[in-house]
Write an enzyme that holds these catalytic residues in place. Structure first.
Site, PDB file in Angstrom:
ATOM      1  N   ARG B 117       0.808  -1.235   0.000  1.00 19.02           N
ATOM      2  CA  ARG B 117       0.000   0.000   0.000  1.00 19.02           C
ATOM      3  C   ARG B 117       0.833   1.272   0.000  1.00 19.02           C
ATOM      4  NH1 ARG B 117      -2.997  -2.583   3.938  1.00 19.02           N
ATOM      5  NH2 ARG B 117      -4.665  -3.854   3.075  1.00 19.02           N
ATOM      6  N   LYS B 139      -0.219  10.975 -11.804  1.00 23.54           N
ATOM      7  CA  LYS B 139      -0.917   9.868 -12.453  1.00 23.54           C
ATOM      8  C   LYS B 139       0.039   8.690 -12.640  1.00 23.54           C
ATOM      9  CE  LYS B 139      -4.537  12.338 -14.953  1.00 23.54           C
ATOM     10  NZ  LYS B 139      -5.115  12.674 -16.274  1.00 23.54           N
ATOM     11  N   GLU B 181       3.674  17.433 -26.415  1.00 21.30           N
ATOM     12  CA  GLU B 181       3.095  17.919 -25.159  1.00 21.30           C
ATOM     13  C   GLU B 181       3.507  19.367 -24.885  1.00 21.30           C
ATOM     14  OE1 GLU B 181       0.858  16.312 -23.303  1.00 21.30           O
ATOM     15  OE2 GLU B 181       1.006  14.272 -24.103  1.00 21.30           O
ATOM     16  N   LYS B 217       1.867  23.148 -16.807  1.00 18.81           N
ATOM     17  CA  LYS B 217       1.078  22.003 -16.377  1.00 18.81           C
ATOM     18  C   LYS B 217       0.840  22.022 -14.862  1.00 18.81           C
ATOM     19  CE  LYS B 217       0.349  17.095 -16.415  1.00 18.81           C
ATOM     20  NZ  LYS B 217       0.598  15.780 -16.989  1.00 18.81           N
ATOM     21  N   GLU B 227      -9.327  16.861 -11.303  1.00 22.77           N
ATOM     22  CA  GLU B 227      -9.846  16.873 -12.669  1.00 22.77           C
ATOM     23  C   GLU B 227     -11.351  17.079 -12.726  1.00 22.77           C
ATOM     24  OE1 GLU B 227      -7.597  14.222 -15.069  1.00 22.77           O
ATOM     25  OE2 GLU B 227      -8.952  14.373 -16.775  1.00 22.77           O
ATOM     26  N   ARG B 231      -8.414  21.089 -15.267  1.00 22.11           N
ATOM     27  CA  ARG B 231      -7.393  20.108 -15.643  1.00 22.11           C
ATOM     28  C   ARG B 231      -7.751  19.359 -16.920  1.00 22.11           C
ATOM     29  NH1 ARG B 231      -4.404  15.975 -11.446  1.00 22.11           N
ATOM     30  NH2 ARG B 231      -3.084  14.912 -12.951  1.00 22.11           N
ATOM     31  N   ASN B 235      -6.314  17.461 -21.510  1.00 22.09           N
ATOM     32  CA  ASN B 235      -6.664  16.329 -22.370  1.00 22.09           C
ATOM     33  C   ASN B 235      -6.697  16.716 -23.842  1.00 22.09           C
ATOM     34  OD1 ASN B 235      -6.936  14.492 -20.263  1.00 22.09           O
ATOM     35  ND2 ASN B 235      -9.009  15.200 -19.822  1.00 22.09           N
ATOM     36  N   HIS B 238      -5.828  14.422 -26.716  1.00 21.48           N
ATOM     37  CA  HIS B 238      -5.737  13.056 -26.201  1.00 21.48           C
ATOM     38  C   HIS B 238      -6.968  12.206 -26.471  1.00 21.48           C
ATOM     39  CE1 HIS B 238      -2.161  14.599 -24.347  1.00 21.48           C
ATOM     40  NE2 HIS B 238      -1.867  13.411 -23.848  1.00 21.48           N
ATOM     41  N   HIS B 242      -5.284   9.261 -28.069  1.00 23.78           N
ATOM     42  CA  HIS B 242      -5.262   7.964 -27.385  1.00 23.78           C
ATOM     43  C   HIS B 242      -5.942   6.885 -28.208  1.00 23.78           C
ATOM     44  CE1 HIS B 242      -4.433   9.043 -22.883  1.00 23.78           C
ATOM     45  NE2 HIS B 242      -3.349   8.958 -23.604  1.00 23.78           N
ATOM     46  N   HIS B 256       3.784   8.354 -29.046  1.00 26.56           N
ATOM     47  CA  HIS B 256       2.709   9.027 -28.320  1.00 26.56           C
ATOM     48  C   HIS B 256       2.579  10.473 -28.808  1.00 26.56           C
ATOM     49  CE1 HIS B 256       0.052  10.144 -25.013  1.00 26.56           C
ATOM     50  NE2 HIS B 256       0.864  11.137 -24.698  1.00 26.56           N
TER      51      HIS B 256
END
Lengths: 354, 354
Positions: B117, B139, B181, B217, B227, B231, B235, B238, B242, B256
């Site tokens: 954990r 993330k 990015e 950022k 988010e 935020r 995206n 993306h 994605h 990417h």
């Protein structure tokens, strides 16, 4: 009437689900959310039909059945559930309802917490153990080989509902298993509570007793959410108990409660070796545990294996073995580093009586 | 000299690792901790030897080599690493150092966050993409089939060190990938930054340019850590990007950055269809993206598949497809629900020019 646990981080409602906030929550906050009901083979049969028929808005829920039991609390099962979530088109605003024992609430919470980095979930524990233990603290996770809850995260359900009605569905041994954590709470917090428990008929556990036990844990967790100190007292019985449980995992021979109860007894004897507790207190602990819990058998030639399993316990910060140890019934000290010889002595005292 | 990003939740130091806090941190806070260095096949060869020889206290580190590339960002690899952790006797107080691109920092952070954990971890991103994107926001995660980062959690490293020295180890295409990015940050925040980037020689990226991009950022993430709103502007590119990346995942044909750059262009055309942006702005976006990024080819008969991949994106709350769309270079609106016909039109405009 139901009662809410007094806690800053844990929202737990104890009492009849039918008069709880459950229905109004489904009708309001989760009106448009897809619902996923996670059960195991037992609660699918014994609890899910009641839930789906007694409450509105669950008719369309996707039902996911986890294979029953601790050996199935593994990542591979989570992967299958996540693939099912994807197939069902589950999105971030949707709701997971975990209906079952600790395996279901621990693993279902873990599954929800990691999917798309976090779905909301509601826990409805159906076993005594899950109600008094897993309902508070936000621990979720799965096992890794013989190591219990080795992979996990902290994630809190929206709310947990503890309704004693589900205890009627439990086999006797499961019901007794849950008592171990209740006795543990008593051992940590108060002799009075201990005495009360020894007088209780466990086939008729009521909401008040449930409430008191959960409240003890919630108070401790609130005061030390990240387990820097006080919360370690809740590990009483678990350093030894988890090792025994891990050792026997494949055979699934003993319940979690049995392992923890005998773990508490071993740890009481360690405390006695270290002259931290009176013999009379240990006698009372032994009397109750021997009376209530089936005896665990451990052969002396596996003591070393048990000790090596303890060494890998999450609670250790170094290679030393870290214990929470009782100083009397109602008081526990944590962060006790114990030499192996004392552990071995205690194991011999209890399991090597021949 | 190094500079710290101004952020409430993200601790990021930009500049030469040798004059950073890295060494003193290892010597103080993690003096007695076991160290695990997580690398991939590239950074094992090109970066790890430098790190281990230039800094004290890493000689004894356990080195774990992840298989390189996005298709290996999966739970099965995490399981193997956790088993290695158990074998090495890694405990809660120990330290994970992630040295590599986004796959290493995302997956290494995830591995650290879930083991017992939560172990503490330090990120040392070695690609431009990982420095400007993955270094902020906490993330972590892995892919589930074609769905990127479908399984994950929010977990913050102790600190992230962004040293442009590692960019010298990158192949040209990887370096260009990271620019996507940076251009995205410019598109969200300011035309001036956009113009500055178009003038920069990307083979000589310096700390100042890195710093400005990361700071954009960090400011956005600080203002909306969960988010809920702002935020979502990050995206940009993306939703489409994605989907393209997921579609081509097995072939690993495009980087990417290429997917996100062309995704931004598709989304700019969607905004144009919806009359949210001037044609002259879209022309400038198209000019820069076509000049800097290799062209992606998509056949019209897979457009429907691409759109269905978008529907499963984490960013959606319902079955509708949710976009962040540019209104000019330097401004983006979020939570734009777009009908499929406009997406199809934009895909046709860009990829079906025959």
């Amino acid at each position: 009437m139901t009662k809410f646990i007094n806690s800053t981080k844990n929202r737990v409602e104890v009492g009849s689900l039918e008069v709880s906030k459950f229905q109004s929550l489904i009708n309001s906050q989760f009106k448009d959310a897809k619902k996923v009901l996670i059960v195991d083979e037992n609660t699918q049969e014994n609890c899910a039909p009641y839930l789906i028929t007694a409450f509105e808005g669950l008719e369309e829920a996707e039902v996911i059945v986890l294979p029953t039991g601790e050996p199935n609390k593994v990542m591979e099962v989570c992967q299958q559930v996540w693939e099912a979530f994807t197939k069902y088109g589950i999105q971030r605003g949707d709701l997971v309802i975990n209906l079952g024992g600790g395996v279901v609430t621990d693993m279902g919470g873990f599954i929800a917490a990691l999917y798309k980095r976090g779905l909301r979930f509601i826990n409805i524990p159906t076993t005594l153990l899950a109600m008094v233990d897993a309902s508070v603290g936000g621990k979720t996770g799965v096992n890794l080989g013989p190591y219990k809850n080795q992979i996990g995260s902290f994630a809190f359900p929206e709310i947990t509902f503890c309704d004693p009605i589900f205890l009627k569905t439990l086999p006797e041994r499961e019901l007794i298993s849950g008592q171990a954590e209740m006795f543990k709470h008593a051992m940590i917090s108060s002799k009075e509570h201990w005495t009360e428990l020894t007088k209780t008929d466990f086939y008729n556990i009521n909401s008040d007793l449930l409430y008191d036990s959960i409240q003890i844990k919630a108070t401790i967790v609130d005061n030390d959410p990240t387990e820097k100190g006080l919360r370690k007292t809740l590990n009483l019985g678990h350093t030894v108990g988890h090792a025994i449980e891990g050792f026997y995992m494949d055979e699934h021979q003993y319940t979690h409660g049995e392992c923890i109860a005998w773990g508490m007894l071993v740890e009481a004897y360690i405390a006695l070796e270290l002259e931290m507790i009176e013999k009379s207190e240990v006698n009372e602990i032994e009397r109750v545990i021997c009376k209530m819990f089936d005896e665990i058998s451990l052969s002396p030639d596996v003591f070393e294996t048990i000790i090596s399993l303890m060494k890998n316990d999450k609670k250790n910060n170094s290679s030393k073995i870290n214990f929470s140890l009782p100083t009397k019934i109602g008081a526990v000290v944590f962060d006790q580093q114990v030499e192996e010889e004392y552990i071995l002595k205690a194991l011999n005292t209890i399991f090597n009586k021949a």
